[in-house]
Design a protein around this motif. Sequence first.
Motif, PDB file in Angstrom:
ATOM      1  N   ILE A   1       1.566 -12.832  -0.036  1.00  0.00           N
ATOM      2  CA  ILE A   1       2.268 -11.583   0.082  1.00  0.00           C
ATOM      3  C   ILE A   1       3.740 -11.854   0.536  1.00  0.00           C
ATOM      4  CG2 ILE A   1       2.545  -9.615   1.747  1.00  0.00           C
ATOM      5  CD1 ILE A   1      -0.338  -9.781   2.393  1.00  0.00           C
ATOM      6  N   ASN A   2       3.926 -12.747   1.278  1.00  0.00           N
ATOM      7  CA  ASN A   2       5.383 -12.953   1.545  1.00  0.00           C
ATOM      8  C   ASN A   2       6.072 -13.769   0.636  1.00  0.00           C
ATOM      9  OD1 ASN A   2       5.846 -11.245   4.307  1.00  0.00           O
ATOM     10  ND2 ASN A   2       4.095 -12.534   4.433  1.00  0.00           N
ATOM     11  N   ASP A   3       5.315 -14.456  -0.145  1.00  0.00           N
ATOM     12  CA  ASP A   3       6.004 -15.619  -0.903  1.00  0.00           C
ATOM     13  C   ASP A   3       6.810 -16.708  -0.105  1.00  0.00           C
ATOM     14  OD1 ASP A   3       6.706 -17.061  -3.441  1.00  0.00           O
ATOM     15  OD2 ASP A   3       8.571 -15.895  -3.757  1.00  0.00           O
TER      16      ASP A   3
ATOM     17  N   GLY B   1       0.697  -1.354   0.101  1.00  0.00           N
ATOM     18  CA  GLY B   1       0.077   0.114  -0.165  1.00  0.00           C
ATOM     19  C   GLY B   1       0.902   1.410   0.039  1.00  0.00           C
ATOM     20  N   THR B   2       2.156   1.184   0.187  1.00  0.00           N
ATOM     21  CA  THR B   2       2.922   2.312   0.221  1.00  0.00           C
ATOM     22  C   THR B   2       4.296   2.204  -1.022  1.00  0.00           C
ATOM     23  OG1 THR B   2       2.582   2.479   2.420  1.00  0.00           O
ATOM     24  CG2 THR B   2       4.420   3.543   1.657  1.00  0.00           C
ATOM     25  N   LEU B   3       5.296   1.221  -0.767  1.00  0.00           N
ATOM     26  CA  LEU B   3       6.019   1.189  -1.778  1.00  0.00           C
ATOM     27  C   LEU B   3       5.685   0.265  -2.875  1.00  0.00           C
ATOM     28  CD1 LEU B   3       9.153   1.167  -2.524  1.00  0.00           C
ATOM     29  CD2 LEU B   3       9.393  -1.202  -1.222  1.00  0.00           C
ATOM     30  N   LYS B   4       4.744  -0.605  -2.870  1.00  0.00           N
ATOM     31  CA  LYS B   4       3.970  -1.246  -3.833  1.00  0.00           C
ATOM     32  C   LYS B   4       2.612  -1.165  -4.221  1.00  0.00           C
ATOM     33  CE  LYS B   4       6.034  -5.312  -3.972  1.00  0.00           C
ATOM     34  NZ  LYS B   4       6.298  -7.114  -3.922  1.00  0.00           N
ATOM     35  N   ASN B   5       2.451  -0.997  -5.439  1.00  0.00           N
ATOM     36  CA  ASN B   5       1.156  -0.514  -5.919  1.00  0.00           C
ATOM     37  C   ASN B   5       0.200  -1.666  -5.821  1.00  0.00           C
ATOM     38  OD1 ASN B   5       1.687  -2.315  -7.964  1.00  0.00           O
ATOM     39  ND2 ASN B   5       2.151  -0.562  -9.530  1.00  0.00           N
ATOM     40  N   SER B   6      -0.811  -1.568  -6.155  1.00  0.00           N
ATOM     41  CA  SER B   6      -1.894  -2.409  -6.185  1.00  0.00           C
ATOM     42  C   SER B   6      -1.877  -3.524  -6.926  1.00  0.00           C
ATOM     43  CB  SER B   6      -3.616  -1.937  -6.582  1.00  0.00           C
ATOM     44  OG  SER B   6      -3.418  -0.914  -7.938  1.00  0.00           O
ATOM     45  N   LYS B   7      -0.890  -3.442  -7.867  1.00  0.00           N
ATOM     46  CA  LYS B   7      -0.483  -4.975  -8.490  1.00  0.00           C
ATOM     47  C   LYS B   7       0.677  -5.428  -7.862  1.00  0.00           C
ATOM     48  CE  LYS B   7      -2.290  -3.155 -13.120  1.00  0.00           C
ATOM     49  NZ  LYS B   7      -1.693  -2.799 -14.281  1.00  0.00           N
ATOM     50  N   ASN B   8       1.104  -5.026  -6.660  1.00  0.00           N
ATOM     51  CA  ASN B   8       1.994  -5.825  -6.085  1.00  0.00           C
ATOM     52  C   ASN B   8       3.242  -5.543  -6.790  1.00  0.00           C
ATOM     53  OD1 ASN B   8       2.921  -7.008  -3.465  1.00  0.00           O
ATOM     54  ND2 ASN B   8       3.012  -9.087  -4.726  1.00  0.00           N
ATOM     55  N   LYS B   9       3.570  -4.361  -7.316  1.00  0.00           N
ATOM     56  CA  LYS B   9       4.875  -4.015  -8.150  1.00  0.00           C
ATOM     57  C   LYS B   9       5.323  -2.680  -7.701  1.00  0.00           C
ATOM     58  CE  LYS B   9       4.411  -7.365 -10.866  1.00  0.00           C
ATOM     59  NZ  LYS B   9       5.454  -8.793 -11.013  1.00  0.00           N
ATOM     60  N   ILE B  10       6.893  -2.685  -7.617  1.00  0.00           N
ATOM     61  CA  ILE B  10       7.594  -1.295  -7.426  1.00  0.00           C
ATOM     62  C   ILE B  10       7.481  -0.886  -8.734  1.00  0.00           C
ATOM     63  CG2 ILE B  10       9.705   0.144  -6.651  1.00  0.00           C
ATOM     64  CD1 ILE B  10      10.270  -2.594  -4.612  1.00  0.00           C
TER      65      ILE B  10
ATOM     66  N   PRO C   1       7.295 -10.950   7.743  1.00  0.00           N
ATOM     67  CA  PRO C   1       8.777 -11.532   8.287  1.00  0.00           C
ATOM     68  C   PRO C   1       9.955 -11.099   7.471  1.00  0.00           C
ATOM     69  CG  PRO C   1       7.354 -13.056   7.101  1.00  0.00           C
ATOM     70  CD  PRO C   1       6.647 -11.930   7.317  1.00  0.00           C
ATOM     71  N   THR C   2      11.299 -11.375   8.039  1.00  0.00           N
ATOM     72  CA  THR C   2      12.392 -11.079   7.222  1.00  0.00           C
ATOM     73  C   THR C   2      12.344 -11.668   5.992  1.00  0.00           C
ATOM     74  OG1 THR C   2      13.476 -10.765   9.213  1.00  0.00           O
ATOM     75  CG2 THR C   2      14.697 -10.698   7.203  1.00  0.00           C
ATOM     76  N   PRO C   3      12.055 -12.773   5.688  1.00  0.00           N
ATOM     77  CA  PRO C   3      12.160 -13.401   4.212  1.00  0.00           C
ATOM     78  C   PRO C   3      11.221 -12.864   3.409  1.00  0.00           C
ATOM     79  CG  PRO C   3      12.322 -15.145   6.134  1.00  0.00           C
ATOM     80  CD  PRO C   3      11.791 -13.874   6.666  1.00  0.00           C
ATOM     81  N   GLY C   4      10.352 -12.326   3.981  1.00  0.00           N
ATOM     82  CA  GLY C   4       9.280 -11.701   2.876  1.00  0.00           C
ATOM     83  C   GLY C   4       9.430 -10.356   2.345  1.00  0.00           C
ATOM     84  N   LEU C   5      10.643  -9.763   2.692  1.00  0.00           N
ATOM     85  CA  LEU C   5      11.180  -8.566   2.190  1.00  0.00           C
ATOM     86  C   LEU C   5      12.171  -8.936   1.285  1.00  0.00           C
ATOM     87  CD1 LEU C   5      11.013  -7.154   5.741  1.00  0.00           C
ATOM     88  CD2 LEU C   5       9.708  -6.077   3.784  1.00  0.00           C
ATOM     89  N   ARG C   6      12.771 -10.103   0.886  1.00  0.00           N
ATOM     90  CA  ARG C   6      14.012 -10.296   0.451  1.00  0.00           C
ATOM     91  C   ARG C   6      14.052  -9.999  -1.177  1.00  0.00           C
ATOM     92  NH1 ARG C   6      10.695 -14.598   0.547  1.00  0.00           N
ATOM     93  NH2 ARG C   6      10.638 -16.048  -1.213  1.00  0.00           N
ATOM     94  N   HIS C   7      12.883  -9.769  -1.709  1.00  0.00           N
ATOM     95  CA  HIS C   7      12.655  -9.492  -3.173  1.00  0.00           C
ATOM     96  C   HIS C   7      12.795  -8.082  -3.333  1.00  0.00           C
ATOM     97  CE1 HIS C   7      11.586 -13.429  -4.213  1.00  0.00           C
ATOM     98  NE2 HIS C   7      10.712 -13.751  -3.636  1.00  0.00           N
TER      99      HIS C   7
END
Length: 272
Positions: free
Chosen positions: A131-133, A12-21, A46-52
Amino acid sequence: MKYKLIALDLDGTLKNSKNKITPKTKKALIQAQELGMKIVLASGRPTPGLRHEAKELELEKYEGYILSFNGARVVDVKTGETVYEQTLTLEEAKRAYERSKEYQLSCMTYKDNMIMTEDIDDKYVCIEGQINDIEKKKVSSFIDCLEEPIHKVLLTGDPDYVGNIEAEFKAPFGDTLSIYRSAPFFIEVMAQGIDKAASLDRLVKTLGIRQEEVIAFGDGYNDLSMIEYAGLGVAMDNAVDGVKERADMITKSHDDDGIAYTLSQVIEGIDV
């Protein structure tokens, strides 16, 4: 004002509604890092959910940071070292689980880069996995699967119901735990005093950066503390009203490159 650090919520901030930067937002953030600014990805994930996202924004190259579990863990992306960590005890996690059963909420935590839950088919548990893949693992007993360190217990329920019972749910815990909503369907349970602002403050002091040299962007309930903490707290146009009301500035939405727009306005040298 010369800003030195940018704290970014993700969804909702860095990533748009298509889950992309978006390319424009990515360009602005790379330019900011080239100018010497530090980027902190500050999320309930969680930390691994931010890796991409860390890889996409080249945080290893530019020595950025991940602030995960709403601040329960802060990691230096370049070195992989934990800068700060505060976890739940086994007993605290068990109490949260037992309370969740009283209110018929689904319950999950994280272990070995997986989501551990008794309710693997719960739609909000599935959302957390997507969300976190990261993989979900069904366990027969949530309590038996608990193993320290426990950064967070996450509870889920329909948004209207969660909103109605939130205050009542957390009342018995007093100020012994940090309990609050992130997304409308999530209740976060973490160690006492954990929120994005508290952990961001520890990192900022470690880096020798002043509070007024921080910019923070967010849209949700769990972003409010860091938006109020930052020298410039920015709410996305798609943010909840409570965040907009307390922010220093409201920018464009996450679908309209709000981060890039604001950075180009307040930091000399960023041109998008």
